[in-house]
Write a protein that holds these residues in place. Structure first.
Motif, mmCIF file in Angstrom:
data_model
loop_
_atom_site.group_PDB
_atom_site.id
_atom_site.type_symbol
_atom_site.label_atom_id
_atom_site.label_comp_id
_atom_site.label_asym_id
_atom_site.label_seq_id
_atom_site.Cartn_x
_atom_site.Cartn_y
_atom_site.Cartn_z
ATOM 1 N N LEU A 1 -6.481 8.425 6.445
ATOM 2 C CA LEU A 1 -7.686 8.281 5.632
ATOM 3 C C LEU A 1 -8.915 8.768 6.407
ATOM 4 N N GLU A 2 -8.989 8.402 7.687
ATOM 5 C CA GLU A 2 -10.109 8.854 8.515
ATOM 6 C C GLU A 2 -10.114 10.375 8.657
ATOM 7 N N ALA A 3 -8.917 10.973 8.749
ATOM 8 C CA ALA A 3 -8.829 12.428 8.866
ATOM 9 C C ALA A 3 -9.308 13.109 7.582
ATOM 10 N N ILE A 4 -8.953 12.525 6.428
ATOM 11 C CA ILE A 4 -9.398 13.092 5.151
ATOM 12 C C ILE A 4 -10.916 13.014 5.033
ATOM 13 N N LEU A 5 -11.485 11.883 5.455
ATOM 14 C CA LEU A 5 -12.930 11.685 5.347
ATOM 15 C C LEU A 5 -13.698 12.367 6.476
ATOM 16 N N GLY A 6 -12.985 12.689 7.545
ATOM 17 C CA GLY A 6 -13.613 13.400 8.653
ATOM 18 C C GLY A 6 -14.490 12.544 9.534
ATOM 19 N N THR A 7 -14.209 11.235 9.555
ATOM 20 C CA THR A 7 -15.021 10.346 10.380
ATOM 21 C C THR A 7 -14.261 9.057 10.651
ATOM 22 N N PRO A 8 -14.443 8.434 11.821
ATOM 23 C CA PRO A 8 -13.802 7.137 12.079
ATOM 24 C C PRO A 8 -14.391 6.051 11.179
ATOM 25 N N LEU A 9 -13.520 5.175 10.703
ATOM 26 C CA LEU A 9 -13.962 4.068 9.847
ATOM 27 C C LEU A 9 -13.986 2.742 10.596
ATOM 28 N N PHE A 10 -13.193 2.654 11.687
ATOM 29 C CA PHE A 10 -13.088 1.398 12.430
ATOM 30 C C PHE A 10 -13.330 1.624 13.914
ATOM 31 N N GLU A 11 -13.870 0.593 14.545
ATOM 32 C CA GLU A 11 -13.888 0.499 15.999
ATOM 33 C C GLU A 11 -13.016 -0.691 16.369
ATOM 34 N N ARG A 12 -12.208 -0.530 17.436
ATOM 35 C CA ARG A 12 -11.234 -1.575 17.748
ATOM 36 C C ARG A 12 -11.250 -1.917 19.227
ATOM 37 N N THR A 13 -11.036 -3.205 19.507
ATOM 38 C CA THR A 13 -10.703 -3.656 20.849
ATOM 39 C C THR A 13 -9.346 -4.353 20.738
ATOM 40 N N THR A 14 -8.866 -4.912 21.813
ATOM 41 C CA THR A 14 -7.571 -5.601 21.758
ATOM 42 C C THR A 14 -7.633 -6.851 20.893
ATOM 43 N N ARG A 15 -8.836 -7.378 20.682
ATOM 44 C CA ARG A 15 -8.952 -8.643 19.938
ATOM 45 C C ARG A 15 -9.655 -8.507 18.591
ATOM 46 N N LYS A 16 -10.403 -7.451 18.420
ATOM 47 C CA LYS A 16 -11.275 -7.407 17.245
ATOM 48 C C LYS A 16 -11.343 -6.001 16.657
ATOM 49 N N THR A 17 -11.520 -5.947 15.333
ATOM 50 C CA THR A 17 -11.722 -4.691 14.612
ATOM 51 C C THR A 17 -12.977 -4.827 13.764
ATOM 52 N N TRP A 18 -13.834 -3.832 13.795
ATOM 53 C CA TRP A 18 -15.024 -3.861 12.948
ATOM 54 C C TRP A 18 -15.317 -2.464 12.429
ATOM 55 N N LEU A 19 -16.116 -2.412 11.368
ATOM 56 C CA LEU A 19 -16.409 -1.148 10.706
ATOM 57 C C LEU A 19 -17.444 -0.354 11.482
ATOM 58 N N THR A 20 -17.270 0.959 11.506
ATOM 59 C CA THR A 20 -18.304 1.862 11.995
ATOM 60 C C THR A 20 -19.390 1.970 10.923
ATOM 61 N N PRO A 21 -20.543 2.554 11.237
ATOM 62 C CA PRO A 21 -21.550 2.771 10.186
ATOM 63 C C PRO A 21 -20.988 3.534 8.988
ATOM 64 N N ALA A 22 -20.138 4.539 9.253
ATOM 65 C CA ALA A 22 -19.521 5.280 8.151
ATOM 66 C C ALA A 22 -18.588 4.381 7.356
ATOM 67 N N GLY A 23 -17.879 3.479 8.052
ATOM 68 C CA GLY A 23 -16.993 2.547 7.367
ATOM 69 C C GLY A 23 -17.739 1.589 6.480
ATOM 70 N N ARG A 24 -18.905 1.099 6.968
ATOM 71 C CA ARG A 24 -19.711 0.184 6.145
ATOM 72 C C ARG A 24 -20.236 0.890 4.907
ATOM 73 N N GLU A 25 -20.578 2.161 5.041
ATOM 74 C CA GLU A 25 -21.069 2.913 3.891
ATOM 75 C C GLU A 25 -19.948 3.206 2.897
ATOM 76 N N PHE A 26 -18.733 3.408 3.415
ATOM 77 C CA PHE A 26 -17.601 3.755 2.546
ATOM 78 C C PHE A 26 -17.037 2.537 1.818
ATOM 79 N N LEU A 27 -17.203 1.331 2.386
ATOM 80 C CA LEU A 27 -16.567 0.131 1.818
ATOM 81 C C LEU A 27 -16.938 -0.111 0.356
#
Length: 298
Positions: free
Chosen positions: A42-68
């Motif tokens: 999905l990120e490849a189709i949209l051409g931008t990362p949607l999530f940022e991740r650590t080992t414990r947490k996942t959150w939306l990138t600015p592009a992800g928040r706009e796409f939601l």
């Protein structure tokens, strides 16, 4: 070019809401690697990362928040389409989402919802009872079909239809010394502690503007986030509050009463907020028509 699959939208929304790839994978019955591959696609189709991740947490990138909100609308449009043309045409199914400032929700919506449910029992109602600024953003983003809000500013993205004017009043305890007066002026309030809402509130903006115009400084001693909290503090005898009349409790069982403001009145204008460049759903249009018929004033 690859097309976005509706299952990918549902997965994306689930991950965004849970903040957890593992939980989302269990919910949609996929392995976590398979779910991750779908999100990468999905990120490849949209051409931008949607999530940022650590080992414990996942959150939306600015592009992800706009796409939601766009993903939610796309998925909801798809769900509505599979309900069937006949059901849609006869308004047997659907959903209306309303972003409404809390005080107006209590005042405007119950009677309209009752009448609407009698006419269209299959259409669900979702109410987002949020602040004026949040409600406006919900309408602009498309998270809500329309809003009931203050006329806080002119935005090209939305139109405003007047419902009523809501005057500000002074909220006091029934045994407060000011309760003996027919009305209350700014000078009368100077000796007393004032309970205000936060500066992010549209109601606070109106009050501050009136104080500046009248060249008055009051003893703003307490600041709260919600009008309901200010009512509780007034009832406990901790101070007084200048609030919209619609925020006053409608029953006589409390210790609270109010008096009109003397001098230049403050009022907030409340109405229906709609996006200007996007067509509204048939179900939302039906609801607005009933709302305006019941509440709109010339």
């Amino acid at each position: 070019m690859h097309q976005i699959e509706f299952k990918d939208l549902a997965i994306f929304i689930r991950v965004a809401e849970s903040g957890n790839f593992h939980e989302a994978a269990e919910f949609v019955h996929l392995s976590q690697p398979a779910l991750s591959r779908r999100m990468q696609r999905l990120e490849a189709i949209l051409g931008t990362p949607l999530f940022e991740r650590t080992t414990r947490k996942t959150w939306l990138t600015p592009a992800g928040r706009e796409f939601l909100p766009k993903a939610r609308r796309m998925l909801e449009d798809f769900e509505l389409s599979v309900l069937g043309i006949k059901e849609m045409a006869t308004h047997q199914k659907g959903k209306v989402t309303i972003a409404c400032i809390p005080t107006a929700a209590f005042y405007f919506l119950p009677g309209v919802i009752r009448e609407f449910n009698q006419l269209y029992p299959g259409i669900r109602i979702k109410i987002l009872d949020v602040s004026a600024n949040e409600g406006l953003e919900c309408v602009i983003r498309g998270d809500a079909d329309f809003g009931i809000n203050m006329a806080i500013a002119q935005y090209p993205e939305v139109s405003f239809t007047h419902l009523l004017d809501d005057p500000f009043v002074v909220c006091i305890r029934r045994d407060h010394p000011l309760a003996q007066q027919q009305d209350i002026g700014w000078a009368d309030m100077e000796p007393h502690k004032l309970i205000t809402v936060s500066k992010d509130s549209g109601n606070r903006t109106l009050l501050d503007s009136a104080l500046v115009e009248s060249n008055v400084r009051l003893n703003g001693f307490y600041e709260v986030q919600h009008l309901s909290t200010s009512l509780g503090l007034v009832e406990m005898g901790l101070g007084i509050a200048v609030i919209p009349q619609l925020a006053m409790p409608s029953n006589d069982s409390t210790m609270l009463t109010c008096r009109p403001l003397r001098g230049a009145p403050i009022k907030r204008v409340i109405g229906v907020v709609r996006r200007t460049h996007t067509s509204i759903t048939p179900a939302a249009d039906l609801f607005i028509n009933i709302l305006l018929e019941k509440w709109s004033t010339p």
